[in-house]
Design an enzyme around this catalytic site. Structure first.
Site, PDB file in Angstrom:
ATOM      1  N   HIS A   1       0.829  -1.213   0.000  1.00  0.00           N
ATOM      2  CA  HIS A   1       0.000   0.000   0.000  1.00  0.00           C
ATOM      3  C   HIS A   1       0.856   1.253   0.000  1.00  0.00           C
ATOM      4  CE1 HIS A   1       1.076  -0.434   4.223  1.00  0.00           C
ATOM      5  NE2 HIS A   1       0.708   0.821   4.429  1.00  0.00           N
TER       6      HIS A   1
ATOM      7  N   ASP B   1       0.424   4.877   2.053  1.00  0.00           N
ATOM      8  CA  ASP B   1      -0.350   5.209   3.252  1.00  0.00           C
ATOM      9  C   ASP B   1      -1.577   6.062   2.947  1.00  0.00           C
ATOM     10  OD1 ASP B   1       1.185   3.812   5.156  1.00  0.00           O
ATOM     11  OD2 ASP B   1       2.718   5.359   5.063  1.00  0.00           O
TER      12      ASP B   1
ATOM     13  N   HIS C   1       4.733   0.091   0.204  1.00  0.00           N
ATOM     14  CA  HIS C   1       5.464  -0.717   1.171  1.00  0.00           C
ATOM     15  C   HIS C   1       4.566  -1.798   1.742  1.00  0.00           C
ATOM     16  CE1 HIS C   1       3.531   2.501   3.484  1.00  0.00           C
ATOM     17  NE2 HIS C   1       3.589   1.704   4.540  1.00  0.00           N
TER      18      HIS C   1
ATOM     19  N   ARG D   1       5.225   6.192  14.139  1.00  0.00           N
ATOM     20  CA  ARG D   1       5.277   6.775  12.799  1.00  0.00           C
ATOM     21  C   ARG D   1       4.705   8.176  12.823  1.00  0.00           C
ATOM     22  NH1 ARG D   1       1.615   4.268   8.167  1.00  0.00           N
ATOM     23  NH2 ARG D   1       0.568   6.287   8.225  1.00  0.00           N
TER      24      ARG D   1
HETATM   25  C1  SIN Z   1       3.121   0.927   7.899  1.00  0.00           C
HETATM   26  O1  SIN Z   1       3.377   2.108   8.162  1.00  0.00           O
HETATM   27  O2  SIN Z   1       2.373   0.616   6.983  1.00  0.00           O
HETATM   28  C2  SIN Z   1       3.797  -0.144   8.723  1.00  0.00           C
HETATM   29  C3  SIN Z   1       5.175  -0.405   8.227  1.00  0.00           C
HETATM   30  C4  SIN Z   1       5.934  -1.319   9.125  1.00  0.00           C
HETATM   31  O3  SIN Z   1       5.458  -1.667  10.196  1.00  0.00           O
HETATM   32  O4  SIN Z   1       7.046  -1.696   8.764  1.00  0.00           O
END
Ligand code: SIN
Length: 293
Positions: free
Chosen positions: A122, A124, A269, A284
């Site tokens: 995806h 974000d 990612h 994050r």
């Molecule tokens: C995410 O922000 O989608 C999670 C990425 C992760 O946990 O590595």
């Protein structure tokens, strides 16, 4: 078809603009893979940054789609301050306010988790009308093994398409829907929640680099507007499989106190949840973006 595709994926069109890192004066930038990912050293993200260092960190992100930092030690406030250098911060629609700072999205999984964040490819919150420019993930606790994150360059994926496919995709618009992702996860909405749902171009032009990249993803994109459903499904599935080719990817192995900063406009990612029942924990911050064009 397989041979033609294999030739393209292995050829120069899958390689991003090459920069060997020698024109950076204040930081050290070391490419991990040709198409995507670089490690940045020589900067302490907890400290105020001069305009010169900021310019180089920003340029490293623009040139490499995702950048990695090791051995960083940031408080929540310092993490937020680093994110704010790049723009206003997004508040995630499904974020639990666990740290007392609404800008922080806690990324955590342990033996009690039924799910982990980001397990499907995806970009974000692409269901928002103005999806985030970038995300800065700071992992403080790692499992003994595993818990990697995969990143894929949507520039490289776009560039490796045939000219016929590029012409077909030009001007198409897709729906990105948050409901099936966030249903049951909104804990801050008293009444009936309204989930984000937006239309974005299938191919967008990056507002800084001016390069084209694919902007559909498995997690949020439901269909391409104006196409019969079976054609839309077939095209999206082709693109999703194409984007996952290893030539466009980097796999980041976390160590405690590492940071990954990815450009959501040109990267997808996927977090690998292979470490249950162990714990992985981080924060994050997400930098606001603009409407894809
Ligand atoms: C995410 O922000 O989608 C999670 C990425 C992760 O946990 O590595």
């Amino acid at each position: 078809m397989a041979g033609e595709k294999g030739t393209k994926l292995g050829g120069p069109r899958s390689v991003a603009t090459w920069n060997d890192g020698s024109d950076y004066r204040y930081i050290t930038v070391t490419k991990v893979n040709p198409a995507v990912g670089a490690t940045v050293s020589g900067v302490d993200l907890s400290q105020p940054m001069s305009p010169e260092v900021f310019e180089e960190v920003h340029r490293a992100l623009m040139e490499n789609v995702v950048i990695f930092f090791r051995d960083q030690h940031m408080s929540v406030e310092q993490h937020i301050a680093f994110g704010r250098l790049f723009g206003d911060l997004d508040v995630h629609p499904a974020a639990a306010n666990a740290t007392g700072h609404e800008e922080i999205l806690v990324i955590a999984a342990d033996e009690n988790s039924a799910r982990a964040n980001g397990e499907a490819w995806h970009s974000d919150v692409s269901c928002e009308a103005e999806p985030p420019m970038g995300s800065i993930l700071y992992i403080m606790q790692c499992p003994p093994a595993g818990g990697d994150t995969l990143f894929s360059s949507m520039y490289a994926a776009y560039e490796a398409l045939s000219e016929n496919m590029k012409a077909y995709l030009e001007g198409l618009v897709a729906v990105h829907d948050g409901e099936h992702v966030y249903r049951g996860l909104y804990n801050n909405v008293a009444d009936k929640p309204v989930y984000p749902r937006s239309k974005h171009p299938v191919v967008r032009t990056h507002p800084v680099t001016g390069k084209k990249c694919l902007f559909v993803n498995r997690a949020f994109t439901t269909h391409i507007v104006g196409l019969p459903r079976d054609e839309s499904d077939a095209i999206l599935n082709f693109l999703y499989n194409h984007m996952e080719h290893p030539n466009f990817q980097v796999r980041f192995q976390w160590e405690e106190n590492s940071v990954a900063f990815w450009d959501n406009r040109c990267a997808q990612h996927r977090a690998v949840w292979d470490y249950w029942p162990h714990r992985r924990y981080g924060h994050r911050v997400t930098v606001k973006g603009d409407a894809p064009r």
